[in-house]
Design a protein around this motif. Structure first.
Motif, PDB file in Angstrom:
ATOM      1  N   ALA A   1       0.973  -1.197   0.119  1.00  0.00           N
ATOM      2  CA  ALA A   1       0.091   0.017   0.211  1.00  0.00           C
ATOM      3  C   ALA A   1       1.053   1.320   0.129  1.00  0.00           C
ATOM      4  O   ALA A   1       0.430   2.136  -0.665  1.00  0.00           O
TER       5      ALA A   1
ATOM      6  N   LEU B   1      -6.717   5.797  -2.179  1.00  0.00           N
ATOM      7  CA  LEU B   1      -6.599   4.458  -1.669  1.00  0.00           C
ATOM      8  C   LEU B   1      -8.294   3.917  -1.931  1.00  0.00           C
ATOM      9  O   LEU B   1      -8.256   2.878  -2.301  1.00  0.00           O
TER      10      LEU B   1
ATOM     11  N   ARG C   1       0.825   4.244  -2.995  1.00  0.00           N
ATOM     12  CA  ARG C   1       0.619   5.703  -2.711  1.00  0.00           C
ATOM     13  C   ARG C   1       2.013   6.230  -3.116  1.00  0.00           C
ATOM     14  O   ARG C   1       1.753   7.421  -3.698  1.00  0.00           O
TER      15      ARG C   1
ATOM     16  N   ALA D   1      -8.301   0.857   4.050  1.00  0.00           N
ATOM     17  CA  ALA D   1      -7.558   2.274   3.903  1.00  0.00           C
ATOM     18  C   ALA D   1      -7.249   2.712   5.417  1.00  0.00           C
ATOM     19  O   ALA D   1      -6.337   3.306   5.764  1.00  0.00           O
TER      20      ALA D   1
END
Length: 180
Positions: A25, A132, A29, A143
């Motif tokens: 993740a 997200l 990002r 998230a």
């Protein structure tokens, strides 16, 4: 876990679990910030190195996941700046399947660019939630785990972000269904 202090087995089990839970993740990002997968991975690895060096202090914080998310974003911003890149949401965030299948790709591209500009006007936290949830298709619970907040908090931020996007796009004269 390349670049982390000591062999991976020497790292605390809870750190290794945290790394495993969040790394992908974080890379996703960071990629939206630095616009390069390799640089995103380098930035995230640097963030985890920083976190590993002070892991006990991080765990003692009120919100370790929120702190780690901030460290990751700062490392991604530093990476982008070191590469001479403007800090902005990656254009690919808004290149969707709709663009590939659009009857009028030019109109769809204009709409995507308008949406990118509108999202860039949101607060950092709102941008994180929008990216997200809608670009990476994480659930509110997923998230929340990465941001260090509750799922209800994610949903609340998403609602306020959608309202803000609606207002921004309404003033631009072209809202269609972008915020629904």
């Amino acid at each position: 876990m390349t670049g982390l202090p000591g062999p991976p087995d020497d790292l605390p089990t809870d750190f290794r679990a945290f790394h495993e839970l969040h790394r992908e993740a974080y890379v996703r990002r960071a990629h939206t910030i630095v616009n390069d997968r390799s640089d995103a991975e380098l930035a995230v690895d640097a963030a985890f190195e920083q976190l590993a060096r002070s892991w006990k202090k991080v765990l003692a914080m009120k919100n370790p996941a929120g702190y780690a998310w901030t460290v990751m974003k700062n490392r991604a911003i530093d990476m982008a700046r070191s590469r001479g890149r403007r800090i902005q949401l990656e254009h690919a965030v808004f290149e969707t399947a709709a663009l590939r299948t659009a009857v009028d790709p030019i109109d769809q591209l204009a709409e995507s660019l308008l949406l990118r500009q509108a999202v860039a006007a949101l607060t950092d936290r709102q941008q994180d939630v929008i990216v997200l949830l809608y670009y990476h298709a994480y659930t509110a619970a997923e998230a929340a785990t990465h941001l260090g907040i509750t799922a209800a908090g994610v949903r609340s931020i998403a609602r306020s972000a959608r309202r803000a996007l609606h207002q921004i796009l309404e003033h631009s004269g072209d809202i269609d269904d972008l915020t629904h």
